[in-house]
Motif scaffolding. Structure first.
Motif: not given
Length: 277
Positions: A213, A216, A220
């Motif tokens: 992640d 992001k 998100e």
């Protein structure tokens, strides 16, 4: 004063009712030292006594409310010793109605009048006495009442065990269905959110949002956290249902071991014998 014949007759009935009240009462609870007695007064002949322990049932369902205390249950069992169901068995087996030349109901009533069951306070030890002009018959009947009670208890225990095993199997089957439903829900959640969980199942849940992640956007990352939370809840629900199923299976195994011991309803301490033997 001269009494009329009617007054004399009434006086006789009143006297009989008053002075005979002590011997005409039904089952009564009295105390004799440390023994609680169930029975009737006014017996004649010699008494023969058998002593035994009343053992509690092994077929107890987990989580069932214990409404009755052990002491109350024991008192109830002692009272059952002189109830019709038990005594009728003795009358039929011994043919007492034929032997005494009276009806079945009268024979049961006569045996009830002759029987006395007592529980030693603070223990599970019972003394069962039957009084009869024939000492040998009194001893025979005392032992027969104990055997009849034991047979009745065993029949009830066998039926309760059958019900318990059947109910346990049904509950296990129902729990299997819940486990499968929870598993399918978890798998559906994984597919919907494109989650691949390589970790062993545990109550900790998965954390897919922590992998990949970096870089992001906040939206998100929030979505990943929501997906992870949804999956963790589904996974935890599945594991919880599985743990409950395993607990039920373990209980059934323990139950079968306990019931396989085939514990008898009573433990005989002393057979009834005619006085002097």
């Amino acid at each position: 004063m001269k009494l009329s014949p009617l007054s004399v007759i009434i006086g006789v009935f009143v006297s009989a009712a008053f002075f005979g009240a002590g011997t005409l009462t039904g089952h009564q609870l009295t105390k004799n030292g440390k023994w609680n007695l169930w029975g009737r007064a006014g017996r004649s002949g010699s008494g023969a006594t058998t002593k035994f322990r009343i053992l509690p049932s092994q077929a107890l369902e987990p989580g069932a409310p214990q409404v009755q205390t052990l002491a109350f249950w024991l008192n109830t069992q002692v009272n059952i010793l002189t109830e019709r169901d038990v005594l009728e068995r003795v009358v039929k087996v011994k043919g007492l109605d034929t032997r005494w030349k009276i009806s079945l109901g009268a024979a049961i009533a006569k045996l009830r009048e002759s029987a006395e069951a007592s529980l030693k306070e603070g223990t599970d030890i019972v003394a069962l006495t039957v009084w009869d002009s024939d000492p040998a018959l009194g001893a025979e009947l005392a032992n027969a009442v104990r055997v009849a009670y034991e047979q009745r208890r065993q029949e009830l225990e066998d039926e309760r065990v059958r019900r318990l095993v059947t109910n346990t199997d049904l509950k296990i089957q129902e729990q299997r269905t819940k486990v499968e439903d929870a598993r399918l829900s978890m798998v559906e959640t994984m597919k919907k959110n494109n989650i691949v969980d390589t970790q062993p199942l545990s109550a900790e849940g998965a954390n897919p949002e922590t992998e990949g992640d970096t870089g992001k956007s906040a939206a998100e990352r929030l979505k990943l956290r929501q997906q992870a939370s949804e999956y963790s809840a589904a996974k935890y629900a599945y594991e919880s249902q599985m743990m409950l199923l395993n607990t039920m299976r373990e209980y059934k195994v323990r139950m079968e071991v306990d019931l396989g011991a085939n514990q008898k309803p009573v433990e005989i301490l002393e057979e009834a014998m005619p006085p002097g033997q």
